[in-house]
Design a protein around this motif. Structure first.
Motif, PDB file in Angstrom:
ATOM      1  N   GLY A  25      72.220 -61.544 -25.614  1.00  0.00           N
ATOM      2  CA  GLY A  25      72.216 -59.947 -26.135  1.00  0.00           C
ATOM      3  C   GLY A  25      72.283 -59.808 -27.345  1.00  0.00           C
ATOM      4  N   GLY A  26      73.230 -58.556 -27.920  1.00  0.00           N
ATOM      5  CA  GLY A  26      72.931 -58.105 -29.105  1.00  0.00           C
ATOM      6  C   GLY A  26      73.108 -58.850 -30.253  1.00  0.00           C
ATOM      7  N   ILE A  82      70.102 -60.892 -30.866  1.00  0.00           N
ATOM      8  CA  ILE A  82      68.922 -60.042 -31.376  1.00  0.00           C
ATOM      9  C   ILE A  82      69.143 -60.101 -32.877  1.00  0.00           C
ATOM     10  CG2 ILE A  82      67.785 -57.675 -31.207  1.00  0.00           C
ATOM     11  CD1 ILE A  82      67.605 -59.352 -28.455  1.00  0.00           C
ATOM     12  N   TRP A 107      60.256 -54.511 -33.320  1.00  0.00           N
ATOM     13  CA  TRP A 107      60.744 -53.351 -32.355  1.00  0.00           C
ATOM     14  C   TRP A 107      59.949 -52.264 -32.325  1.00  0.00           C
ATOM     15  CZ3 TRP A 107      63.482 -55.747 -28.610  1.00  0.00           C
ATOM     16  CH2 TRP A 107      64.005 -56.825 -28.953  1.00  0.00           C
ATOM     17  N   GLY A 142      69.564 -49.286 -21.190  1.00  0.00           N
ATOM     18  CA  GLY A 142      69.460 -50.819 -21.222  1.00  0.00           C
ATOM     19  C   GLY A 142      70.345 -51.428 -21.834  1.00  0.00           C
ATOM     20  N   ARG A 143      71.473 -52.005 -21.145  1.00  0.00           N
ATOM     21  CA  ARG A 143      72.804 -52.591 -21.893  1.00  0.00           C
ATOM     22  C   ARG A 143      73.197 -53.743 -20.706  1.00  0.00           C
ATOM     23  NH1 ARG A 143      72.780 -48.549 -25.281  1.00  0.00           N
ATOM     24  NH2 ARG A 143      73.701 -49.745 -26.773  1.00  0.00           N
ATOM     25  N   LYS A 157      80.701 -50.052 -20.816  1.00  0.00           N
ATOM     26  CA  LYS A 157      79.584 -49.185 -21.067  1.00  0.00           C
ATOM     27  C   LYS A 157      79.259 -48.228 -20.204  1.00  0.00           C
ATOM     28  CE  LYS A 157      77.795 -53.289 -23.873  1.00  0.00           C
ATOM     29  NZ  LYS A 157      76.841 -53.249 -25.274  1.00  0.00           N
ATOM     30  N   TYR A 208      66.794 -58.188 -17.507  1.00  0.00           N
ATOM     31  CA  TYR A 208      67.043 -57.400 -18.859  1.00  0.00           C
ATOM     32  C   TYR A 208      66.740 -58.533 -19.923  1.00  0.00           C
ATOM     33  CZ  TYR A 208      68.306 -54.628 -22.929  1.00  0.00           C
ATOM     34  OH  TYR A 208      68.400 -53.526 -23.840  1.00  0.00           O
ATOM     35  N   ASP A 209      65.688 -58.386 -20.707  1.00  0.00           N
ATOM     36  CA  ASP A 209      65.356 -59.310 -21.840  1.00  0.00           C
ATOM     37  C   ASP A 209      64.722 -58.629 -22.965  1.00  0.00           C
ATOM     38  OD1 ASP A 209      62.827 -59.082 -21.087  1.00  0.00           O
ATOM     39  OD2 ASP A 209      62.374 -60.905 -20.720  1.00  0.00           O
ATOM     40  N   MET A 210      64.393 -59.122 -24.097  1.00  0.00           N
ATOM     41  CA  MET A 210      63.568 -58.854 -25.346  1.00  0.00           C
ATOM     42  C   MET A 210      62.412 -57.756 -24.998  1.00  0.00           C
ATOM     43  SD  MET A 210      63.980 -61.671 -28.276  1.00  0.00           S
ATOM     44  CE  MET A 210      63.232 -60.605 -29.621  1.00  0.00           C
ATOM     45  N   GLY A 261      63.621 -54.876 -23.243  1.00  0.00           N
ATOM     46  CA  GLY A 261      64.063 -53.877 -24.197  1.00  0.00           C
ATOM     47  C   GLY A 261      63.053 -53.243 -24.887  1.00  0.00           C
ATOM     48  N   GLY A 305      75.405 -51.111 -31.630  1.00  0.00           N
ATOM     49  CA  GLY A 305      74.304 -50.971 -30.695  1.00  0.00           C
ATOM     50  C   GLY A 305      73.102 -50.686 -31.356  1.00  0.00           C
ATOM     51  N   THR A 306      72.318 -51.586 -31.534  1.00  0.00           N
ATOM     52  CA  THR A 306      71.089 -51.742 -32.054  1.00  0.00           C
ATOM     53  C   THR A 306      69.961 -51.099 -31.203  1.00  0.00           C
ATOM     54  OG1 THR A 306      70.614 -54.033 -31.812  1.00  0.00           O
ATOM     55  CG2 THR A 306      71.546 -53.561 -33.905  1.00  0.00           C
ATOM     56  N   SER A 307      70.297 -51.081 -30.181  1.00  0.00           N
ATOM     57  CA  SER A 307      68.879 -50.539 -28.873  1.00  0.00           C
ATOM     58  C   SER A 307      68.607 -49.114 -29.507  1.00  0.00           C
ATOM     59  CB  SER A 307      69.386 -50.948 -27.700  1.00  0.00           C
ATOM     60  OG  SER A 307      70.570 -49.943 -27.282  1.00  0.00           O
ATOM     61  N   LYS A 336      66.270 -48.856 -32.318  1.00  0.00           N
ATOM     62  CA  LYS A 336      64.966 -49.324 -31.924  1.00  0.00           C
ATOM     63  C   LYS A 336      64.347 -47.793 -31.102  1.00  0.00           C
ATOM     64  CE  LYS A 336      66.412 -53.829 -30.278  1.00  0.00           C
ATOM     65  NZ  LYS A 336      67.040 -54.691 -28.692  1.00  0.00           N
TER      66      LYS A 336
END
Ligand code: PLP
Length: 550
Positions: free
Chosen positions: A27-28, A31, A291, A339-340, A346, A406-408, A411, A433-435, A438
């Motif tokens: 995960g994060g 990434i 991304w 997506g998490r 969460k 869930y994967d890249m 994401g 929380g980098t998503s 993106k």
């Protein structure tokens, strides 16, 4: 900065998210590490990565007939691994374990060296099998390979880093190996520790207490993780039980938290730790070419039509969902992405707390929600969260979707193709929380609690929305009730009306979202801060966490 005078950095991490086809991330954390190595390559910075060549990696998770998530582990082979010809040996309990060293540079990344115990000559070849498998002896053995094996591998390859950067506490045993080498060269323990410390920097991640791993000292000794250090020396570094984060804070000359709010949280959380490095705040960033849709960046700067470019991304997501699930979503209906990793704090199901409010919106097709996320194989609460979401998706088959595994790739599709990116952790548990970054740079508007990076980026109603006003309460029930009400208010009063009745404002917000984040949360900025504030010794850095107005 002159490239030749830059300190040479070895970056240690358990996982790297470089590509969806390379299953060595969860995960994060991974990434971030993968994005960092790509930025280092792009800007020609002297960084190399050290990690593990996981045979099976993290779980492949599918939903069964009974609507529960099931874990599947595949053995993966890769043709892009380069054999360095180097092997090093580490001791795990009473056995010598050989670690083969591979090199990976196939993904536009700075060199990544991966240790692998899956060799016929090893009785303990299982060590590099599963990423984040079992705690206890298995995890300690993996940390021996990463830390002790990693430092030995660099030495065997003739690489002499100026700085060892531990991304998360998993790598602290690298510090023990540096101490052992210094002592072998004649230093006392205290001098050896000081000299090792002088070369180590540390990034701390999760504010969730249980996420900060610890091990009984006796187990560390039994496993040989002490690496010739005594019980008392281990105790002095990591306490009892031996806490990996505490140890990393004491083994490093400076540390960083991953957002400005997390800087405050982490300093508070570890204030009782004596002899620790200072924790500064360096907010994470993302690797934009990986991304972000370049057409969205161009359109935000006036070269192209933002809405048209966005709809292309939304259609790509909708097509993917149809292929995977058979569900056909409507491109004209507001689409929320979530997506998490599925874990309690969460709060995946926060938006479903009041069925009287949310179910009519789903039934009347005012709202579509797409979820994705894996639960850790041993996290039964996380698995129940997923089952709950899957059940709701069966109830509203045209408006609620759960995407398994869930994967890249998912994401990427979700943070480009949704209209809104929802994030509602129980504050302040989300370190960064980098998503959300993106999403923001793809013109997908953040609708988020003021946690992690969003606390410093949000301009409410301008580049996205916040809800909850930064409220925190020791009782989860009170916090959840407060936050769900706040979520409904912003959703009903601002998000939905703007989407359906003020498209021009929506598009302006998309542009603001992109333009206000693309430089500040570019990983290039993070990398520059790593060099100027962490890697350069004695650099005069501002040690205080940046003020954020909440
Ligand atoms: C970006 C990304 C993450 C990290 O996102 P968070 O905001 O920290 O949840 C995790 N997993 C995948 C697959 C991603 O693409």
């Amino acid at each position: 900065m002159n490239q030749h005078t830059l300190p040479k950095v070895a970056y240690f991490c358990m996982e790297y998210g470089l590509d969806p086809s390379f299953h060595i991330y969860a995960g994060g954390l991974g990434i971030l590490a993968g994005d960092y190595l790509k930025a280092a390559k792009e800007y020609d910075m002297p960084v190399i990565g050290v990690g593990i060549r996981w045979r099976q990696g993290y779980t492949h998770q599918e939903i069964g007939q009974d609507l529960k998530p099931y874990d599947i582990f595949y053995d993966y082979e890769y043709d892009f691994l380069k054999d360095t010809g180097v092997k090093v040996t580490v001791q795990v309990h009473n056995r010598q374990v050989i670690c083969k060293v591979w090199k990976v540079d196939a993904f536009g990344n700075a060199p990544l060296y991966l240790l692998d115990t899956y060799l016929p000559e090893n009785e303990n070849s299982w060590i590099t099998g599963q990423l984040y498998g079992r705690m206890g002896e298995e995890r300690i053995a993996q940390e021996i390979v990463l830390g002790i094996g990693g430092v030995k591998a660099l030495k065997a390859m003739g690489i002499q880093p100026d700085v060892y950067h531990f991304n998360e506490g998993h790598a602290v045993l690298a510090g023990f190996e540096l101490i052992r080498q210094n002592m072998a060269a004649g230093m006392s323990f205290d001098k050896a520790l000081e000299a090792a410390r002088d070369k180590i920097v540390f990034t701390t991640h999760t504010p969730v207490i249980e996420g900060n791993e610890s091990h009984p000292l006796n187990q560390m000794m039994y496993m040989g993780a002490n690496n010739t250090l005594s019980y008392e020396q281990l105790y002095a570094i990591g306490g009892s039980p031996f806490n990996m984060t505490v140890a990393a804070l004491r083994l490093s000359r400076i540390s960083n938290a991953v957002s400005q709010l997390h800087c405050q949280t982490a300093n508070d959380m570890w204030k009782h730790v004596s002899n620790r490095s200072e924790i500064i705040g360096i907010t994470n960033g993302i690797h934009i070419p990986t991304w972000v849709d370049n057409n969205m960046l161009l359109a935000a700067e006036g070269h192209g039509d933002l809405w048209e470019c966005h709809m292309i991304n939304k259609m790509k997501l909708i097509r993917f969902i149809k292929e995977k699930t058979g569900v056909i979503l409507d491109p004209d209906v507001l689409l929320i992405g979530f997506g998490r990793r599925a874990t309690a704090y969460k709060r995946h199901d926060l938006i479903f707390r009041d069925p009287n409010i949310i179910f009519p919106l789903l039934r009347d097709k005012k709202l579509q929600i797409v979820f994705s996320g894996k639960a850790h194989p041993l996290d039964n609460v996380g698995k129940e969260i997923i089952t709950n979401i899957v059940k709701i998706s069966k109830q509203f088959p045209e408006s609620v979707v759960f995407l398994e595994n869930y994967d890249m790739n998912i994401g990427r599709l979700l943070t480009r193709g949704a209209d809104v990116w929802l994030n509602n952790p129980r504050r302040p548990m989300e370190a960064c929380g980098t998503s959300g970054m993106k999403a923001a740079m793809n013109g997908v508007l953040n609708l988020s609690i003021l946690d992690g990076w969003w606390a410093e980026a949000c301009e409410h109603g301008v580049n996205g929305w916040q809800f909850g006003d930064g409220f925190t309460h020791p009782s989860p029930a009170i916090q959840d009730s407060h936050d769900s009400k706040a979520l409904y208010q912003v959703l009903l009063d601002e998000v939905i009306p703007t989407y359906y009745h003020n498209r021009q404002k929506w598009i302006d917000m998309m542009r603001n979202s992109i333009l206000s984040t693309k430089d500040r949360f570019n990983i290039k900025r993070m990398m520059d801060e790593y060099f100027s504030r962490m890697y350069f010794k004695n650099s005069q850095t501002d040690r205080s966490c940046k003020k954020i107005s909440i």
